[in-house]
Scaffold this motif. Structure first.
Motif, PDB file in Angstrom:
ATOM      1  N   VAL A  83      -9.999  10.605  -1.683  1.00 48.88           N
ATOM      2  CA  VAL A  83      -9.464   9.601  -2.609  1.00 48.88           C
ATOM      3  C   VAL A  83      -8.832   8.450  -1.829  1.00 48.88           C
ATOM      4  CG1 VAL A  83      -7.738   9.176  -4.387  1.00 48.88           C
ATOM      5  CG2 VAL A  83      -9.088  11.270  -4.447  1.00 48.88           C
ATOM      6  N   GLN A  86     -10.236  -1.240  -1.115  1.00 50.32           N
ATOM      7  CA  GLN A  86      -8.910  -1.777  -1.450  1.00 50.32           C
ATOM      8  C   GLN A  86      -8.943  -3.239  -1.887  1.00 50.32           C
ATOM      9  OE1 GLN A  86      -6.079  -1.769   1.744  1.00 50.32           O
ATOM     10  NE2 GLN A  86      -4.359  -1.619   0.353  1.00 50.32           N
ATOM     11  N   GLY A  94      -4.363  20.943  -0.206  1.00 53.47           N
ATOM     12  CA  GLY A  94      -3.974  19.757  -0.980  1.00 53.47           C
ATOM     13  C   GLY A  94      -4.186  18.479  -0.188  1.00 53.47           C
ATOM     14  N   PHE A 102      -7.831  17.772   0.098  1.00 54.08           N
ATOM     15  CA  PHE A 102      -8.337  17.340  -1.206  1.00 54.08           C
ATOM     16  C   PHE A 102      -8.063  15.858  -1.471  1.00 54.08           C
ATOM     17  CE2 PHE A 102      -7.720  16.970  -5.891  1.00 54.08           C
ATOM     18  CZ  PHE A 102      -9.041  17.153  -6.240  1.00 54.08           C
ATOM     19  N   PHE A 128       9.156   6.781  -0.133  1.00 46.90           N
ATOM     20  CA  PHE A 128       7.838   7.018  -0.710  1.00 46.90           C
ATOM     21  C   PHE A 128       6.918   7.783   0.234  1.00 46.90           C
ATOM     22  CE2 PHE A 128       9.122   4.080  -3.954  1.00 46.90           C
ATOM     23  CZ  PHE A 128       8.402   4.474  -5.048  1.00 46.90           C
ATOM     24  N   LEU A 145      -1.924   7.194  -6.319  1.00 40.52           N
ATOM     25  CA  LEU A 145      -3.336   7.530  -6.128  1.00 40.52           C
ATOM     26  C   LEU A 145      -3.545   9.013  -5.855  1.00 40.52           C
ATOM     27  CD1 LEU A 145      -4.784   4.839  -3.715  1.00 40.52           C
ATOM     28  CD2 LEU A 145      -5.387   5.211  -6.092  1.00 40.52           C
ATOM     29  N   VAL A 146      -2.521   9.647  -5.284  1.00 43.39           N
ATOM     30  CA  VAL A 146      -2.666  11.045  -4.866  1.00 43.39           C
ATOM     31  C   VAL A 146      -2.994  11.907  -6.085  1.00 43.39           C
ATOM     32  CG1 VAL A 146      -1.451  13.006  -3.867  1.00 43.39           C
ATOM     33  CG2 VAL A 146      -1.096  10.718  -2.943  1.00 43.39           C
ATOM     34  N   PRO A 147      -4.055  12.717  -6.028  1.00 43.15           N
ATOM     35  CA  PRO A 147      -4.404  13.549  -7.174  1.00 43.15           C
ATOM     36  C   PRO A 147      -3.252  14.485  -7.564  1.00 43.15           C
ATOM     37  CG  PRO A 147      -6.108  13.655  -5.483  1.00 43.15           C
ATOM     38  CD  PRO A 147      -4.973  12.896  -4.896  1.00 43.15           C
ATOM     39  N   THR A 150       0.831  -1.211   0.000  1.00 47.52           N
ATOM     40  CA  THR A 150       0.000   0.000   0.000  1.00 47.52           C
ATOM     41  C   THR A 150       0.861   1.255   0.000  1.00 47.52           C
ATOM     42  OG1 THR A 150      -1.644  -1.243   1.221  1.00 47.52           O
ATOM     43  CG2 THR A 150      -1.907   1.132   1.164  1.00 47.52           C
ATOM     44  N   ILE A 151       1.937   1.237   0.784  1.00 46.16           N
ATOM     45  CA  ILE A 151       2.812   2.419   0.853  1.00 46.16           C
ATOM     46  C   ILE A 151       3.393   2.733  -0.529  1.00 46.16           C
ATOM     47  CG2 ILE A 151       5.025   3.281   1.732  1.00 46.16           C
ATOM     48  CD1 ILE A 151       4.401   1.841   4.360  1.00 46.16           C
ATOM     49  N   PHE A 152       3.825   1.707  -1.252  1.00 48.83           N
ATOM     50  CA  PHE A 152       4.423   1.937  -2.572  1.00 48.83           C
ATOM     51  C   PHE A 152       3.368   2.373  -3.592  1.00 48.83           C
ATOM     52  CE2 PHE A 152       7.774  -1.456  -1.419  1.00 48.83           C
ATOM     53  CZ  PHE A 152       8.476  -0.510  -0.694  1.00 48.83           C
ATOM     54  N   TYR A 153       2.165   1.861  -3.406  1.00 50.03           N
ATOM     55  CA  TYR A 153       1.110   2.137  -4.385  1.00 50.03           C
ATOM     56  C   TYR A 153       0.469   3.510  -4.162  1.00 50.03           C
ATOM     57  CZ  TYR A 153      -2.992   1.326  -7.279  1.00 50.03           C
ATOM     58  OH  TYR A 153      -3.956   1.438  -8.232  1.00 50.03           O
ATOM     59  N   LEU A 154       0.423   3.919  -2.897  1.00 57.57           N
ATOM     60  CA  LEU A 154      -0.308   5.127  -2.499  1.00 57.57           C
ATOM     61  C   LEU A 154       0.013   6.393  -3.324  1.00 57.57           C
ATOM     62  CD1 LEU A 154      -2.458   5.060  -0.363  1.00 57.57           C
ATOM     63  CD2 LEU A 154      -0.836   6.022   1.260  1.00 57.57           C
ATOM     64  N   PRO A 155       1.299   6.711  -3.543  1.00 57.20           N
ATOM     65  CA  PRO A 155       1.588   7.958  -4.272  1.00 57.20           C
ATOM     66  C   PRO A 155       0.925   8.036  -5.637  1.00 57.20           C
ATOM     67  CG  PRO A 155       3.581   7.098  -3.286  1.00 57.20           C
ATOM     68  CD  PRO A 155       2.530   6.041  -3.088  1.00 57.20           C
ATOM     69  N   GLY A 201       5.120   3.473  -8.287  1.00 55.68           N
ATOM     70  CA  GLY A 201       4.547   2.297  -7.629  1.00 55.68           C
ATOM     71  C   GLY A 201       3.185   1.903  -8.175  1.00 55.68           C
ATOM     72  N   MET A 258       4.781  12.813   1.785  1.00 59.66           N
ATOM     73  CA  MET A 258       3.527  12.957   2.538  1.00 59.66           C
ATOM     74  C   MET A 258       3.808  13.535   3.927  1.00 59.66           C
ATOM     75  SD  MET A 258       0.810  10.656   1.212  1.00 59.66           S
ATOM     76  CE  MET A 258       0.812   9.359   0.013  1.00 59.66           C
ATOM     77  N   SER A 290      -2.564  17.688  -5.545  1.00 60.26           N
ATOM     78  CA  SER A 290      -1.938  17.500  -4.234  1.00 60.26           C
ATOM     79  C   SER A 290      -0.465  17.129  -4.391  1.00 60.26           C
ATOM     80  CB  SER A 290      -2.669  16.411  -3.460  1.00 60.26           C
ATOM     81  OG  SER A 290      -4.028  16.722  -3.339  1.00 60.26           O
TER      82      SER A 290
END
Lengths: 300, 279
Positions: free
Chosen positions: B257, B265, B250, B253, B27, A114-116, A107-112, A168, B31, A119
């Motif tokens: 999602v 998931q 941001g 926003f 990664f 997903l970020v719009p 999930t950590i690798f995939y998450l970025p 990712g 954030m 953002s």
């Protein structure tokens, strides 16, 4: 017979929403755009359009801005696609070992990815900022002089780094592909005394090529159309011109269309890109015969 | 699936675990930075370590611009898209998966090829078309686009429905169910995983879409994505952008999602995996 015809009628009825909209908002705009690219349409002369032959297309290839932008876009694609494909494969290989808590890392690798976009850009602005930016502070620890990440020399590098953060996104497909490789292949190899690297080169990599192929193709199609990231990384307005090295091809087309109202010329620009994408996809397809491994019993 | 190989701390595994931890840190770092820098004092330079906890920046993110109005617009567009595209894509995907008809394969090739078509080539002519019909600043582009479904979603549904055993359908046919009844009462109740996948992806696409609303809507009707890329956070009478508040916006926003992804998931991962491998 009537039963069969009823089923055929039901089929066409059920796909009709897609099909009608495809004609109206897919095929028609595609051909209409092609037609417009052969006219002198500039936004207000719909009533008396003149066809101008190949004029707009000749203009594309003599427009130094367009050719420069195409070059930058190809460069961006040539760097981003292989790197992000390799990163996504590397991360999947790391996680393909029944690691405790593997799902969390996946999930950590995939998450970025997903970020719009909006953002993502807001985040990376702080990292690249030259006024006490974070990346410069970190590089400073290693004795590296501050870099102007938004400046002429590094703007594209910044853009590429930001894109790679989302690499990712391909990890899920890669993991599924890795799981599909039969275990006994590795067992047989280990009996023959093969090491980790030999296993990777002789088993993993060949069997993963169909998925790598898919990732590369989708990556190329996406990267050639990049425009939001270069515009917003430097500016804060959609019609702003990014710094010269990040002046990508679609950015140029948008400038022509929305800022200068050169609709016909803009359409010619976009059709050239369309043909480039098509050509590159065909090249990837044709060469795939030499580097993509397909199982012989494909008709399962 | 159940039998998990046990993980032993051999030197090789320890190295791999260390690499995973390092990559995770890389990664997650942006954030982390976003959160830290959304909480610092206005106009302060970016920082790696927290220098303040000004949660009011998040409140300012929603008051310095017409945040809630833009968010309402985002929600409207997402609802339109969810109500239309999720539904019709399923119907079309079902027809492609389960009903034999002449021309089916050719039509499905067309669906697949529209996935490869760069959206930008049709966007501008569509804009001109909608402009002439008078669809500018209306929701028609979303309603029509939604009714047409989405090639990728159709593909997902087709893959899903293809895997359902034939016996179910035949039983229904013997009972005299029409094709639509069969779809509605047998296939739809089974399709929760794929509906969830499509709904989550559909939401993500519409929520994050900047350029379509920019082309079709006037500023009052912009959704958050477009508003945040066009309007900057400034204090009264100042030209300087308050980056702390921008980042806070941001973060707000992206929360919907991420939340929808975590909720769906299980299904989304499955959906991506099946299409990627079989496709």
């Amino acid at each position: 017979m009537t039963e069969k015809n009823r089923r055929i009628a039901a089929f066409y009825l059920m796909i009709s929403p897609w099909f009608l909209i495809f004609l109206f908002l897919g095929l028609f705009p595609l051909l209409y755009g092609l037609y417009l690219s052969f006219t002198n349409y500039y936004g207000f002369n719909m009533q008396d359009l003149d066809t101008v032959g190949w004029h707009n297309y000749r203009l594309v290839f003599t427009d130094t801005d367009a050719m420069y932008a195409l070059g930058r876009t190809l460069y961006y694609t040539a760097v981003t696609v292989p790197l992000s494909t390799a990163i996504a494969l590397g991360l999947a290989l790391l996680l393909n070992r029944h690691i405790p808590g593997g799902g969390v890392y996946r999930t950590i690798f995939y998450l970025p990815s997903l970020v719009p976009v909006i953002s993502t850009i807001l985040m990376w602005k702080i990292i690249f900022s030259s006024n006490g930016g974070v990346l410069n502070a970190i590089l400073g620890l290693f004795g590296i002089e501050p870099i102007n990440w938004f400046g002429y020399d590094y703007a594209t590098t910044s853009l590429i780094i930001m894109s790679l953060w989302g690499a990712g996104g391909g990890i899920l497909i890669n993991l599924a592909g890795l799981k599909g490789i039969p275990r006994d292949l590795y067992e047989a190899a280990s009996i023959d005394g093969a090491g980790v690297f030999q296993n990777f080169r002789r088993i993993t990599l060949p069997l993963m090529t169909p998925i790598i192929f898919f990732n590369v193709l989708m990556g190329i199609i996406g990267s050639l159309q990049v425009y939001l990231q270069p515009i917003l990384l430097n500016g804060s307005e959609l019609l702003a011109r990014p710094i010269q090295p990040n002046y990508m091809y679609v950015v140029h087309a948008f400038q022509q269309i929305f800022a200068s109202q050169r609709f016909a010329y803009g359409m010619a620009l976009l059709w050239v890109l369309f043909v480039v994408i098509l050509a590159l996809s065909i090249v990837v397809f044709i060469t795939s015969k030499y580097w993509v491994y397909y199982e012989t019993d494909q008709e399962r | 699936m159940k039998a998990r190989a046990t993980w032993r701390s051999t030197p090789g595994n320890v190295v791999i675990y260390a690499l995973i931890l390092i990559c995770s840190a890389i990664f997650l770092f942006p954030m982390y930075l976003a959160i830290v820098n959304s909480l610092t004092a206005w106009y302060s330079p970016p920082t790696i370590v927290p220098t303040g906890f000004r949660w009011e920046n998040f409140a300012y993110a929603t008051t310095l611009i017409a945040f809630w109005r833009f968010m309402r617009n985002s929600v409207i567009l997402c609802l339109i898209s969810l109500a239309t595209a999720t539904f019709t894509s399923g119907l079309v995907g079902y027809a492609f998966a389960r009903i034999q008809a002449p021309g089916r394969n050719v039509l499905f090739m067309i669906v697949l090829s529209t996935m490869m078509l760069p959206g930008i080539v049709t966007q501008i002519p569509t804009y001109i078309l909608f402009y002439k019909i008078g669809f500018i600043d209306t929701y028609w582009p979303w309603i029509l686009g939604g009714i047409g479904g989405n090639a990728f979603f159709i593909f997902l549904y087709r893959q899903f429905f293809s895997a359902i055993p034939k016996e179910l359908e035949e039983a229904a046919r013997i009972d005299g169910c029409s094709i639509f009844r069969t779809y509605w009462s047998i296939f739809v109740p089974l399709s929760f995983p794929v509906v969830a996948t499509v709904a989550v992806m559909n939401f993500q696409n519409t929520w994050g879409d900047v350029i379509t609303p920019f082309m079709y809507l006037r500023q009052d009707h912009y959704p958050l994505a477009t508003a945040l890329s066009m309007i900057s956070y400034q204090a009264n009478g100042s030209k300087q952008i308050i980056s702390q508040v921008s980042i806070a916006a941001g973060i707000i926003f992206m929360i919907p999602v991420l939340v929808t992804f975590f909720l769906g998931q299980r299904y989304v991962v499955e959906g991506i995996v099946t299409t990627g491998v079989k496709g």
